[in-house]
Design an enzyme around this catalytic site. Sequence first.
Site, PDB file in Angstrom:
ATOM      1  N   LYS A  94      -3.962  -3.729   6.737  1.00 13.20           N
ATOM      2  CA  LYS A  94      -4.808  -4.925   6.702  1.00 13.20           C
ATOM      3  C   LYS A  94      -5.869  -4.850   7.797  1.00 13.20           C
ATOM      4  CE  LYS A  94      -2.601  -6.834   3.305  1.00 13.20           C
ATOM      5  NZ  LYS A  94      -3.263  -6.957   1.976  1.00 13.20           N
ATOM      6  N   ASP A 104       1.827  -2.255   4.571  1.00 17.11           N
ATOM      7  CA  ASP A 104       0.508  -2.660   4.102  1.00 17.11           C
ATOM      8  C   ASP A 104      -0.517  -2.441   5.212  1.00 17.11           C
ATOM      9  OD1 ASP A 104       0.260  -3.371   1.478  1.00 17.11           O
ATOM     10  OD2 ASP A 104       0.074  -5.519   1.821  1.00 17.11           O
ATOM     11  N   ASP A 111       0.832  -1.201   0.000  1.00 18.46           N
ATOM     12  CA  ASP A 111       0.000   0.000   0.000  1.00 18.46           C
ATOM     13  C   ASP A 111       0.869   1.254   0.000  1.00 18.46           C
ATOM     14  OD1 ASP A 111      -2.455  -1.361   0.039  1.00 18.46           O
ATOM     15  OD2 ASP A 111      -2.377  -1.581   2.205  1.00 18.46           O
TER      16      ASP A 111
END
Length: 268
Positions: free
Chosen positions: A94, A92, A76
């Site tokens: 999540k 990232d 990301d």
Amino acid sequence: MELDFIRLFNKKLEEKDIDWEVSALASPDGKLFSLGSDSKLIGRIFELISYNILQEIADENGLILYPSPQQTVYPDFTLMRSEADTEKIAVDIKTTYRKFLKNGQPSGYVFTLGSFASYMRDGKKNISFPYDQYAKHYVIGFVYTRNDNASEGQMFDIKDLRKLLVPYKDVEVFVQEKYKISGDKPGSGNTENIGSFKTNRMEYLVKGEGPFSGLGIDIYEDYWAGYKKYRGELTYTSLDGYFDVQEEQGNDIAGLKRVYEYWKKTHK
């Protein structure tokens, strides 16, 4: 790149005391549109709020924050000194929501941690920069409880903001290296996504106490790069199976097996 990302992120969380709750989308004319409990939308909300924290960390440490150009491209966010930097940091976002047993206890949190059949194998597919240019891979994980009473897509005036229900509650946040929370099974059905190890103990995620935490990142990367490969190759779908393959290939993995057996005994 010497950057204690976990400490820096947690420090920002403590300083800002963020309220992660968002109840509506707003239009320029002052209309509000209520949110439902769609997990992708909620995940996007967490990502947008996290962006400001990551940008501050980048600015304060002389780094560039590079968001993924596409939703399907890992990670990301990339923290880096420049595009030529060979010690980039992958971040990232999540999310997962709590599912409950009949006794009211959470049944166990599981995150999907990205594909094992793309950049984990060729180093370049569906990733912002070549995999070998990343020195660290972090996950900012959000666990929340769904509020199924929240409506979706209803329109309200701005004066009615306090009447809107937030579609989620009881948000918990942690940040950890990805390999330390990875399990040895896919995260969602038949998809080619790495799954986190299943646990209902938040402290295991906070401290990064997954099965690969003791085995090391090299074993994690080798395991998932070769997971369930076919075309005549030896295959495996668990760490026990992976160890069997290693022994068949003549590798001495007795020490790794002892580490894993101890982990299973202490993380039931």
